[in-house]
Design a protein around this motif. Structure first.
Motif, PDB file in Angstrom:
ATOM      1  N   TYR A   8       0.836  -1.208   0.095  1.00  0.00           N
ATOM      2  CA  TYR A   8       0.080  -0.004  -0.042  1.00  0.00           C
ATOM      3  C   TYR A   8       0.824   1.207   0.005  1.00  0.00           C
ATOM      4  O   TYR A   8       1.889   1.395   0.768  1.00  0.00           O
ATOM      5  CB  TYR A   8      -1.067   0.024   1.212  1.00  0.00           C
ATOM      6  N   GLU A  10       0.146   5.907  -0.559  1.00  0.00           N
ATOM      7  CA  GLU A  10      -0.563   6.635  -0.848  1.00  0.00           C
ATOM      8  C   GLU A  10      -0.067   7.970  -0.564  1.00  0.00           C
ATOM      9  O   GLU A  10       0.541   8.205   0.246  1.00  0.00           O
ATOM     10  CB  GLU A  10      -1.811   6.605  -0.211  1.00  0.00           C
ATOM     11  N   VAL A  88     -12.853   1.918   9.748  1.00  0.00           N
ATOM     12  CA  VAL A  88     -12.865   2.930   8.499  1.00  0.00           C
ATOM     13  C   VAL A  88     -13.916   4.081   8.908  1.00  0.00           C
ATOM     14  O   VAL A  88     -14.807   3.612   9.584  1.00  0.00           O
ATOM     15  CB  VAL A  88     -13.330   2.107   7.359  1.00  0.00           C
ATOM     16  N   ASP A  90     -16.129   7.124   7.584  1.00  0.00           N
ATOM     17  CA  ASP A  90     -16.760   7.843   6.672  1.00  0.00           C
ATOM     18  C   ASP A  90     -16.565   9.548   6.977  1.00  0.00           C
ATOM     19  O   ASP A  90     -16.035   9.728   8.067  1.00  0.00           O
ATOM     20  CB  ASP A  90     -18.086   7.547   6.533  1.00  0.00           C
ATOM     21  N   THR A 116     -12.386  11.193   4.228  1.00  0.00           N
ATOM     22  CA  THR A 116     -12.374  10.111   4.990  1.00  0.00           C
ATOM     23  C   THR A 116     -11.067   9.735   5.709  1.00  0.00           C
ATOM     24  O   THR A 116     -10.046  10.337   5.315  1.00  0.00           O
ATOM     25  CB  THR A 116     -12.752   9.010   3.943  1.00  0.00           C
ATOM     26  N   THR A 136      -7.259   9.390   4.803  1.00  0.00           N
ATOM     27  CA  THR A 136      -6.752   8.630   3.708  1.00  0.00           C
ATOM     28  C   THR A 136      -8.033   8.486   2.246  1.00  0.00           C
ATOM     29  O   THR A 136      -9.173   8.709   3.049  1.00  0.00           O
ATOM     30  CB  THR A 136      -6.594   7.221   3.831  1.00  0.00           C
ATOM     31  N   ARG A 137      -7.584   8.603   1.320  1.00  0.00           N
ATOM     32  CA  ARG A 137      -8.659   8.580   0.515  1.00  0.00           C
ATOM     33  C   ARG A 137      -9.230   7.104   0.177  1.00  0.00           C
ATOM     34  O   ARG A 137     -10.540   7.167  -0.247  1.00  0.00           O
ATOM     35  CB  ARG A 137      -8.184   9.187  -1.115  1.00  0.00           C
ATOM     36  N   ASP A 138      -8.590   6.209   0.541  1.00  0.00           N
ATOM     37  CA  ASP A 138      -9.031   4.780   0.319  1.00  0.00           C
ATOM     38  C   ASP A 138      -8.932   4.159   1.575  1.00  0.00           C
ATOM     39  O   ASP A 138      -8.006   3.229   1.902  1.00  0.00           O
ATOM     40  CB  ASP A 138      -8.417   4.126  -0.735  1.00  0.00           C
ATOM     41  N   LYS A 140     -10.552   1.804   3.353  1.00  0.00           N
ATOM     42  CA  LYS A 140     -10.904   0.396   3.270  1.00  0.00           C
ATOM     43  C   LYS A 140      -9.828  -0.578   2.604  1.00  0.00           C
ATOM     44  O   LYS A 140      -9.491  -1.660   3.395  1.00  0.00           O
ATOM     45  CB  LYS A 140     -12.155  -0.129   2.285  1.00  0.00           C
ATOM     46  N   ARG A 141      -9.006   0.114   1.438  1.00  0.00           N
ATOM     47  CA  ARG A 141      -8.070  -0.517   1.156  1.00  0.00           C
ATOM     48  C   ARG A 141      -6.664  -0.386   2.227  1.00  0.00           C
ATOM     49  O   ARG A 141      -6.111  -1.339   2.224  1.00  0.00           O
ATOM     50  CB  ARG A 141      -7.516  -0.143  -0.356  1.00  0.00           C
TER      51      ARG A 141
END
Length: 156
Positions: A8, A10, A88, A90, A116, A136-138, A140-141
């Protein structure tokens, strides 16, 4: 160094509007130097824009990575074995954890322009940090990559 099963990476880049603001800072410097002539005006435009762009770029160049058995978030490097459950968040929950739910001992990699986030518990008894808050923009990942890295570290 062993690579994680789910790598990962980012980069939390600054939004496009910040580059427009950088140009407008340059224009304001140019207007300030307008009474001194054309050359100072151009120098103010170029210098002011460049200085503002450097500030925007440095603030927006922070990275979140999982390398081997470590989570690297900005300046922090934490072994994944010292991390617990990842939650996670939202946009609404992330705002709550940045404001009234926040713990002053927590590590915050906060970028307000990213709605998020991921909240990760710190399970190391020697570490006074209760959790990590990572914009982070993602999310879940990132949570899946943390689980995978933790499993890989436990297997070795």
């Amino acid at each position: 160094m062993q690579l994680s099963a789910t790598p990962y990476e980012e980069r939390l880049t600054a939004p496009r509007s910040w580059w427009l603001v950088s140009f407008l800072v340059g224009v304001s410097f140019a207007l300030i130097l307008l009474p001194f002539g054309t050359l100072p005006l151009l120098g103010g435009l170029v210098g002011g824009t460049a200085a503002a762009a450097v500030v925007a770029s440095s603030y927006g160049s922070v990275r979140i990575r999982i390398v081997g058995d470590s989570l690297i978030a900005g300046e922090a490097k934490i072994p994944v074995t010292a991390l617990g459950e990842a939650e996670v968040l939202d946009a609404e929950e992330a705002r709550a954890w940045r404001t009234h739910k926040a713990d002053t001992r927590a590590f915050l990699l906060l970028r307000a322009y990213i709605p998020t986030a991921l909240r990760v518990e710190v399970t190391d008894p020697q570490d006074p940090t209760p959790y990590l808050y990572l914009s982070t923009r993602d999310p879940k990942r990132l949570a899946a990559a943390l689980v995978s890295a933790r499993e890989a570290a436990a297997a070795s």
